[in-house]
Motif scaffolding. Structure first.
Motif, PDB file in Angstrom:
ATOM      1  N   HIS A   1      -7.689   7.758  -8.666  1.00 40.94           N
ATOM      2  CA  HIS A   1      -6.447   7.086  -9.058  1.00 40.94           C
ATOM      3  C   HIS A   1      -6.271   7.106 -10.572  1.00 40.94           C
ATOM      4  O   HIS A   1      -5.187   7.390 -11.075  1.00 40.94           O
ATOM      5  CB  HIS A   1      -6.438   5.650  -8.535  1.00 40.94           C
ATOM      6  CG  HIS A   1      -5.144   4.956  -8.761  1.00 40.94           C
ATOM      7  ND1 HIS A   1      -4.978   4.010  -9.736  1.00 40.94           N
ATOM      8  CD2 HIS A   1      -3.956   5.074  -8.140  1.00 40.94           C
ATOM      9  CE1 HIS A   1      -3.728   3.572  -9.709  1.00 40.94           C
ATOM     10  NE2 HIS A   1      -3.099   4.211  -8.751  1.00 40.94           N
ATOM     11  N   GLN A   2      -7.338   6.835 -11.294  1.00 42.35           N
ATOM     12  CA  GLN A   2      -7.262   6.822 -12.752  1.00 42.35           C
ATOM     13  C   GLN A   2      -7.062   8.226 -13.314  1.00 42.35           C
ATOM     14  O   GLN A   2      -6.341   8.410 -14.289  1.00 42.35           O
ATOM     15  CB  GLN A   2      -8.508   6.168 -13.342  1.00 42.35           C
ATOM     16  CG  GLN A   2      -8.561   4.690 -13.056  1.00 42.35           C
ATOM     17  CD  GLN A   2      -9.893   4.047 -13.408  1.00 42.35           C
ATOM     18  OE1 GLN A   2     -10.896   4.715 -13.601  1.00 42.35           O
ATOM     19  NE2 GLN A   2      -9.904   2.726 -13.470  1.00 42.35           N
ATOM     20  N   ALA A   3      -7.684   9.226 -12.704  1.00 37.77           N
ATOM     21  CA  ALA A   3      -7.561  10.602 -13.184  1.00 37.77           C
ATOM     22  C   ALA A   3      -6.190  11.196 -12.888  1.00 37.77           C
ATOM     23  O   ALA A   3      -5.634  11.931 -13.695  1.00 37.77           O
ATOM     24  CB  ALA A   3      -8.652  11.478 -12.571  1.00 37.77           C
ATOM     25  N   GLU A   4      -5.637  10.873 -11.715  1.00 36.27           N
ATOM     26  CA  GLU A   4      -4.374  11.473 -11.299  1.00 36.27           C
ATOM     27  C   GLU A   4      -3.163  10.597 -11.582  1.00 36.27           C
ATOM     28  O   GLU A   4      -2.040  11.060 -11.486  1.00 36.27           O
ATOM     29  CB  GLU A   4      -4.412  11.795  -9.809  1.00 36.27           C
ATOM     30  CG  GLU A   4      -5.414  12.868  -9.458  1.00 36.27           C
ATOM     31  CD  GLU A   4      -5.434  13.194  -7.976  1.00 36.27           C
ATOM     32  OE1 GLU A   4      -4.629  12.623  -7.220  1.00 36.27           O
ATOM     33  OE2 GLU A   4      -6.261  14.022  -7.584  1.00 36.27           O
ATOM     34  N   GLY A   5      -3.406   9.324 -11.869  1.00 32.23           N
ATOM     35  CA  GLY A   5      -2.305   8.394 -12.080  1.00 32.23           C
ATOM     36  C   GLY A   5      -1.593   8.642 -13.389  1.00 32.23           C
ATOM     37  O   GLY A   5      -2.063   9.353 -14.271  1.00 32.23           O
TER      38      GLY A   5
ATOM     39  N   ALA B   1       0.851  -1.191   0.000  1.00 32.22           N
ATOM     40  CA  ALA B   1       0.000   0.000   0.000  1.00 32.22           C
ATOM     41  C   ALA B   1       0.886   1.240   0.000  1.00 32.22           C
ATOM     42  O   ALA B   1       1.798   1.351   0.810  1.00 32.22           O
ATOM     43  CB  ALA B   1      -0.885   0.005   1.239  1.00 32.22           C
ATOM     44  N   ASP B   2       0.625   2.160  -0.909  1.00 33.35           N
ATOM     45  CA  ASP B   2       1.349   3.433  -0.930  1.00 33.35           C
ATOM     46  C   ASP B   2       0.608   4.388   0.007  1.00 33.35           C
ATOM     47  O   ASP B   2      -0.358   5.040  -0.384  1.00 33.35           O
ATOM     48  CB  ASP B   2       1.405   3.982  -2.349  1.00 33.35           C
ATOM     49  CG  ASP B   2       2.143   5.313  -2.435  1.00 33.35           C
ATOM     50  OD1 ASP B   2       2.506   5.875  -1.377  1.00 33.35           O
ATOM     51  OD2 ASP B   2       2.350   5.801  -3.554  1.00 33.35           O
ATOM     52  N   VAL B   3       1.066   4.463   1.246  1.00 38.61           N
ATOM     53  CA  VAL B   3       0.363   5.247   2.266  1.00 38.61           C
ATOM     54  C   VAL B   3       0.656   6.736   2.167  1.00 38.61           C
ATOM     55  O   VAL B   3       0.160   7.514   2.987  1.00 38.61           O
ATOM     56  CB  VAL B   3       0.673   4.716   3.690  1.00 38.61           C
ATOM     57  CG1 VAL B   3       0.178   3.293   3.851  1.00 38.61           C
ATOM     58  CG2 VAL B   3       2.149   4.836   4.009  1.00 38.61           C
ATOM     59  N   THR B   4       1.439   7.160   1.171  1.00 42.37           N
ATOM     60  CA  THR B   4       1.695   8.586   0.982  1.00 42.37           C
ATOM     61  C   THR B   4       0.670   9.229   0.054  1.00 42.37           C
ATOM     62  O   THR B   4       0.659  10.435  -0.092  1.00 42.37           O
ATOM     63  CB  THR B   4       3.102   8.812   0.393  1.00 42.37           C
ATOM     64  OG1 THR B   4       3.188   8.189  -0.886  1.00 42.37           O
ATOM     65  CG2 THR B   4       4.163   8.254   1.327  1.00 42.37           C
ATOM     66  N   TRP B   5      -0.172   8.421  -0.587  1.00 43.22           N
ATOM     67  CA  TRP B   5      -1.136   8.954  -1.552  1.00 43.22           C
ATOM     68  C   TRP B   5      -2.546   8.562  -1.116  1.00 43.22           C
ATOM     69  O   TRP B   5      -3.023   7.488  -1.420  1.00 43.22           O
ATOM     70  CB  TRP B   5      -0.827   8.419  -2.939  1.00 43.22           C
ATOM     71  CG  TRP B   5      -1.668   8.987  -4.039  1.00 43.22           C
ATOM     72  CD1 TRP B   5      -2.571  10.011  -3.951  1.00 43.22           C
ATOM     73  CD2 TRP B   5      -1.696   8.556  -5.398  1.00 43.22           C
ATOM     74  NE1 TRP B   5      -3.149  10.249  -5.177  1.00 43.22           N
ATOM     75  CE2 TRP B   5      -2.628   9.362  -6.094  1.00 43.22           C
ATOM     76  CE3 TRP B   5      -1.025   7.568  -6.102  1.00 43.22           C
ATOM     77  CZ2 TRP B   5      -2.901   9.210  -7.436  1.00 43.22           C
ATOM     78  CZ3 TRP B   5      -1.304   7.412  -7.454  1.00 43.22           C
ATOM     79  CH2 TRP B   5      -2.223   8.234  -8.111  1.00 43.22           C
ATOM     80  N   VAL B   6      -3.201   9.448  -0.386  1.00 41.49           N
ATOM     81  CA  VAL B   6      -4.584   9.206   0.035  1.00 41.49           C
ATOM     82  C   VAL B   6      -5.483   9.549  -1.146  1.00 41.49           C
ATOM     83  O   VAL B   6      -5.538  10.697  -1.593  1.00 41.49           O
ATOM     84  CB  VAL B   6      -4.962  10.062   1.265  1.00 41.49           C
ATOM     85  CG1 VAL B   6      -6.434   9.899   1.600  1.00 41.49           C
ATOM     86  CG2 VAL B   6      -4.089   9.695   2.452  1.00 41.49           C
ATOM     87  N   LEU B   7      -6.176   8.540  -1.651  1.00 41.39           N
ATOM     88  CA  LEU B   7      -7.067   8.733  -2.794  1.00 41.39           C
ATOM     89  C   LEU B   7      -8.433   9.264  -2.380  1.00 41.39           C
ATOM     90  O   LEU B   7      -9.049  10.060  -3.087  1.00 41.39           O
ATOM     91  CB  LEU B   7      -7.263   7.406  -3.539  1.00 41.39           C
ATOM     92  CG  LEU B   7      -6.023   6.806  -4.189  1.00 41.39           C
ATOM     93  CD1 LEU B   7      -6.319   5.404  -4.691  1.00 41.39           C
ATOM     94  CD2 LEU B   7      -5.524   7.691  -5.310  1.00 41.39           C
ATOM     95  N   HIS B   8      -8.907   8.805  -1.222  1.00 42.50           N
ATOM     96  CA  HIS B   8     -10.266   9.149  -0.808  1.00 42.50           C
ATOM     97  C   HIS B   8     -10.422   8.818   0.676  1.00 42.50           C
ATOM     98  O   HIS B   8      -9.793   7.890   1.175  1.00 42.50           O
ATOM     99  CB  HIS B   8     -11.261   8.320  -1.638  1.00 42.50           C
ATOM    100  CG  HIS B   8     -12.698   8.601  -1.368  1.00 42.50           C
ATOM    101  ND1 HIS B   8     -13.310   9.798  -1.674  1.00 42.50           N
ATOM    102  CD2 HIS B   8     -13.670   7.833  -0.815  1.00 42.50           C
ATOM    103  CE1 HIS B   8     -14.583   9.750  -1.328  1.00 42.50           C
ATOM    104  NE2 HIS B   8     -14.833   8.566  -0.803  1.00 42.50           N
ATOM    105  N   GLN B   9     -11.239   9.590   1.370  1.00 40.66           N
ATOM    106  CA  GLN B   9     -11.602   9.293   2.758  1.00 40.66           C
ATOM    107  C   GLN B   9     -13.115   9.318   2.851  1.00 40.66           C
ATOM    108  O   GLN B   9     -13.763  10.170   2.253  1.00 40.66           O
ATOM    109  CB  GLN B   9     -11.005  10.325   3.718  1.00 40.66           C
ATOM    110  CG  GLN B   9      -9.500  10.281   3.768  1.00 40.66           C
ATOM    111  CD  GLN B   9      -8.958  11.222   4.826  1.00 40.66           C
ATOM    112  OE1 GLN B   9      -9.503  11.318   5.918  1.00 40.66           O
ATOM    113  NE2 GLN B   9      -7.896  11.925   4.507  1.00 40.66           N
TER     114      GLN B   9
ATOM    115  N   ALA C   1     -15.132   5.940  -5.956  1.00 45.41           N
ATOM    116  CA  ALA C   1     -14.599   7.306  -5.945  1.00 45.41           C
ATOM    117  C   ALA C   1     -13.074   7.303  -5.926  1.00 45.41           C
ATOM    118  O   ALA C   1     -12.431   8.059  -6.661  1.00 45.41           O
ATOM    119  CB  ALA C   1     -15.148   8.062  -4.733  1.00 45.41           C
ATOM    120  N   ALA C   2     -12.476   6.439  -5.106  1.00 47.93           N
ATOM    121  CA  ALA C   2     -11.013   6.377  -5.006  1.00 47.93           C
ATOM    122  C   ALA C   2     -10.400   5.887  -6.314  1.00 47.93           C
ATOM    123  O   ALA C   2      -9.356   6.394  -6.750  1.00 47.93           O
ATOM    124  CB  ALA C   2     -10.607   5.464  -3.852  1.00 47.93           C
TER     125      ALA C   2
END
Length: 139
Positions: A94-98, A37-45, A89-90
C-alpha cells in the motif's frame, strides 16, 4: 476520499477450500460516509495455516497493527502470526503503490470513479453471497 487511513487495512478471512482458509488484504478508504474497504485493490493474499477446530464463519477484520498480540487478531497463535505477517506485507504494498502526498481534486474524482467501496455493515453480506455462489457452483 482518503486512502491513507492511518495504517488501517480491511482483511477478508474466509474458507478457500474445505480444509484451508485465506486472508485477503484491502486498503481502507476514508470517505464522508465513514471508513470503507476498497475491494477493488487487493494488496496481499495469504493462505492461513491449517488449524484443527477453528471453524468460524467467514469474517472481515479491521487491522491497524503488526503486533499479533493485538486484540483485533482472532484465532489460534499460528493464525495471529500469519495475519500479522500478511498485514506487514500488505501495508508495504500500500505504501509503495499508494499516492504520495495529498491527492489532487482530479485524482480524488478519478479514484471515486474507479473504486468500489463497501460499507462495513454490508461486508458480511458480501462474504455470505460469495460463499453461497461458491457452494452452488461446486455442486
Amino acid at each position: 476520499m482518503d486512502t491513507s487511513a492511518c495504517g488501517a487495512l480491511a482483511v477478508e478471512l474466509r474458507p478457500e477450500s474445505p480444509t484451508g482458509w485465506i486472508a485477503i488484504y484491502y486498503p481502507m478508504v476514508d470517505t464522508a460516509a465513514g471508513r470503507w474497504a476498497d475491494v477493488t485493490w487487493v494488496l496481499h493474499q495469504r493462505p492461513m495455516p491449517v488449524t484443527e477446530g477453528f471453524l468460524e464463519p467467514a469474517r472481515w477484520l479491521d487491522l491497524r497493527s503488526s503486533d499479533p498480540n493485538h486484540p483485533a487478531y482472532p484465532g489460534p497463535r499460528a493464525w495471529r502470526e500469519a495475519l500479522a505477517v500478511g498485514y506487514t506485507a500488505a501495508l508495504a504494498v500500500h505504501q509503495a503503490e499508494g499516492a504520495e502526498g495529498p491527492l489532487t481534486a482530479h485524482q480524488v474524482q478519478q479514484l471515486r470513479a474507479e473504486s468500489v467501496v463497501v460499507p462495513a455493515g454490508q461486508l458480511a453480506e458480501w462474504v455470505l453471497d460469495d460463499l453461497e455462489e461458491t457452494s452452488t457452483t461446486h455442486r
